[in-house]
Design an enzyme around this catalytic site. Sequence first.
Site, PDB file in Angstrom:
ATOM      1  CG  ASP A 372      26.085 -16.728  -5.079  1.00  0.00           C
ATOM      2  OD1 ASP A 372      25.525 -16.419  -4.017  1.00  0.00           O
ATOM      3  OD2 ASP A 372      27.309 -16.840  -5.193  1.00  0.00           O
ATOM      4  CB  THR A 374      29.210 -13.762  -2.321  1.00  0.00           C
ATOM      5  OG1 THR A 374      28.374 -12.988  -1.464  1.00  0.00           O
ATOM      6  CG2 THR A 374      30.643 -13.685  -1.845  1.00  0.00           C
TER       7      THR A 374
END
Length: 1108
Positions: A372, A374
């Site tokens: 991921d 963020t």
Amino acid sequence: STSMFLLPTDAYERRAFSSTRESNILHKHINWSNIHIKTSKYNVFTFLPLNLFEQFQRLANAYFVFLLILQLIPQISSLSWFTTVVPLLLVLSMTLAKDLSDDITRHKNDKQVNNRKVEVLINGELKSEKWMNVQVGDIVKLENNEFVTAETNERVKQALTITGDLGNDIQKLAAFKGEVRCEPPNNRLDKFTGTLTVGGETFSLDNERILLRGCTLRNSDWCFGLVVFGGPDTKLMQNSGKSIFKRTSIDHLMNFLVMFIFGFLAFMCTILSIGNGIWEYQEGNSFISFLPRADGANASLSAFLTFWSYVIILNTVVPISLYVSVEILRLGNSYFIDWDRKMYHVKSDTPAQARTTTLNEELGQIKYIFSDKTGTLTQNIMTFNRCSVNGKSYGEVVDFAGQRVEVTEKTEKVDFSWNSLADPKFCFHDHKLEEAVKSGSPEVQAFFRLLALCHTVMPEEKTEGELFYQAQSPDEGALVTAARNFGFVFRSRTPETISLVEMGVPTTYELLAVLDFNNVRKRMSVIVRNPEGKLTLYCKGADTIIFERLHPLSSKLMEVTTEHLNEYAGEGLRTLALAYKDLDEDKFEKWKKRHHEASTSLEDREAKLDAIYEEIEKDLLDKAIHQFCAVMTLGALGPSSSQIVKKTHFYLFLGKMDVEFSVPKTNGTIHEKVDGEYGLVINGHSLAFALQKDMQLELLRTACMCQTVICCRVTPLQKAQVVELVKKHKKAVTLAIGDGANDVSMIKTAHIGVGISGQEGMQAVLSSDFSFAQFRYLQRLLLVHGRWSYLRMCKFLRYFFYKNFTFTFVHFWYGFFCGFSAQTVYDEWFITLYNLVYTALPVIGLSLFDQDVNDRWSFQYPQLYAPGQLNQYFSKMAFARILMHSCYSSLILFFVPWAAMCDTVRDDGKDIADYQSFALLAQTCLLIAVSVQLGLDTYYWTAVNQFFLWGSLSVYFAVTFTMYSNGMYLIFTSSFPFIGTARNSLNQPNMWLTIFLTTILCILPVVAKRFLFIQLKPAINDKVRHKVRQAKAVPLPPPRKFPRRRISTRRSGYAFSHARGYGDLVTSGRFLRIPVKTRPALFPHTDTPVADSTPRTYRTIFEEAQSP
């Protein structure tokens, strides 16, 4: 006195009515679970039989029980019973002790949980009850810092207004009557659907109205709630089922090898039994006079019995202690991860943690990383940097000539001293934006008014003028803080109002609705009425989502704003768009009724609400084209770790990037190679088509030709699907890393799941196999701990199989010299203690502490990681080489002592060529040879290794001289028949010369091979070890290199940094307050290696480089 109980009316809902507790007891026949929690597996009576039953389900343990049964048959048994019973009992006891300790811990936890006290409303009074006695339907009172007993549908800080007004008035609570209809028990932590009907009026109950078991009440003095689920029905227990059992690739290989070993054992026993039949047929009659046969015995029966006798003798080829040793090794390497100070984050007081102890060596074989972005690749700390309002860009600093000036610490900052409520920590450098606000620009003021109104931030003002904002995401806090400093201060809120201070003037807006954020909508809106009575909908969200809902007349403004978006994206900033529209009073009232109907629906509530929200959010700017469409940017602080390994494929899940993708139909294979380095970018919409069955392999083929694949704007399910696609079709190990709840699915799907305890909660950590505080620690986890664990595990398996096969093959050769009579070549006590005592600790020491190079060199040369990706250290081919090596060593260890003992006498002329002296010589040669081999395999010597190795040899000689003494023979005549063998044999020079010769002959091919390979075809670790020897010191830290400025037109989206907000909390009348609390740092010194966050640089060793 009144309470409530739940009545399951059908498979899809439960219904709760107001009643007495006695009535609740009468309904116990309905399928309610006991609220008593039980997570333990055993009790006093079931522990031993149930645990043994579980252990004997393992093939190796069942096999040794079968051997024990064979040994009890006199016609077959060739070894004493204790040679099997002692190792089996030791292994079973160790496992029993471990399982007992784990279950005692579970019993203690259960007892602690069930005996916690809670106040329950019974007969109009609050009475103290144990958790285990609380019933479904009871009203309970929780106080600050108390654990939640069961699951309640109300809590003061998010209660409905009608229940919140009851306060802590016991009489009102006891007299309260209503009907609750809700969903049946399930494991969905993010969803709860129900309704509360009071006086004919229905209110919506959702996930924001339920307090889950296992939570702790914080920052609230008290809370009353109705128990709707209890015991096993609670969502916590519904989610505490069996986790996904992950097994390493080495585990799968070991299972295959164990099955092969069983077949190989049967093959050897067959050969020896056939030999026995032939020998009995040709030579057996010559020995009948002193070895009489039983009635009916013949060569065929003798061969059949001999087969089972050799199954007993050669049982060491199936090592019973292998699995126990592997678990000890994995547990030890897990502790090394937990204890690593260089993976300890000082600021958050967070150490690394190996949450699963069975996957360590898998960390050294990762080929595909799914990450991921963020909060994972960035620290998720947001600052307000740039904005575009009505087509005009702000935030860039220029000089008098109009040239852009780079912002540094010395750059002049905007002075917010005119605003007494400004945040002193906020920094901004473009004075034009401040001038626009002060000059009364309607567009700019509307921009900051939207930021101050459209959010779910909770304010706290302990002293006059000192505001603290508590936001559910860093984006929200940055937005409201920016508005605060530019004169639009969010001061306070109630369920019906929002109070601002607009350029020094207090202004109150009536809050009519909050259209909250979720991952599907990717936006949030609020509907407010200003003091003049004007209705306005303010909306913010992902730029593409907002642009899709703009009125067609705003296309020119969109074009200009899009150019600014691309410019901001080139600076790596996160973006979102803002817009609003005025509402008609009559249309809003009709919409409000439909909204209430949707919010109280028990079926498809979320879908109905989304449709209602979509209806009112259409045609933004339809009455405000002349005003503004705004875009703002947020900067994410803290770039994380750079390259892990060049040959590792990297999948990155982004929040926002508008790139269309199509996969061409070709006949290529998944393993197709291309020249050059490529990257693939695909968005969620295109990925949905690419993941269809007829396109999956094409997507995978294209992705595998790229170094990096970026999947943007994807759902949590799509993340897991991409991981599963690679797992299914690629014979490679995958790793997924994330920090939020939307990463849990891919973390559980990948071979290795890593969670980051960052700004987005602990959901990812709780679902992970390994966890730490920052993404940069992944580099050390893989390049150091992962590589070392894989190297150690492979060395352990190679050496373990080598010593056991060598031990067993000597028996095999001896069968040809003893008439295939199933006589053992070693003393029975040596057979018993060989794996348990003499060779156990040295190989454990090797497997726990060995390292080819230290951690600094591992960072300097990440190419050292590549052999693990290619399974070079342990494979089926490596196992075949171990078999051949063991076969050669066993030939030396049998025939050299046999030749040396043949027709040999002592130096005093007495005979020494007897079976017992030969057995002692053979076993001594074996033990010393495998010990020297272990020394050759050891790269890194420690005091522990030295102690284990020399200590084991010392124990062998001490035990041998003790067991072969006169005293032991006189006490246990039948068990210790080798009386005087040790002192009569080991004092002869020719015996020690034989031991020395066999050891040299055993290790000579190994030394020769390693010498030639290092000179002619050195491996990568050989080259690095040569450089280490040349350096004769730890290399200096590499110089710090700053990354080049990124230039891109891709946009990082607000939508995926945000999470479902506190919309319902805002309108509930109660507020969540979370004061900042700090813990003393474990290692406070910031100048220690622990606090070193210097980026790593890498050196490259080319294979064509000159050999050392």
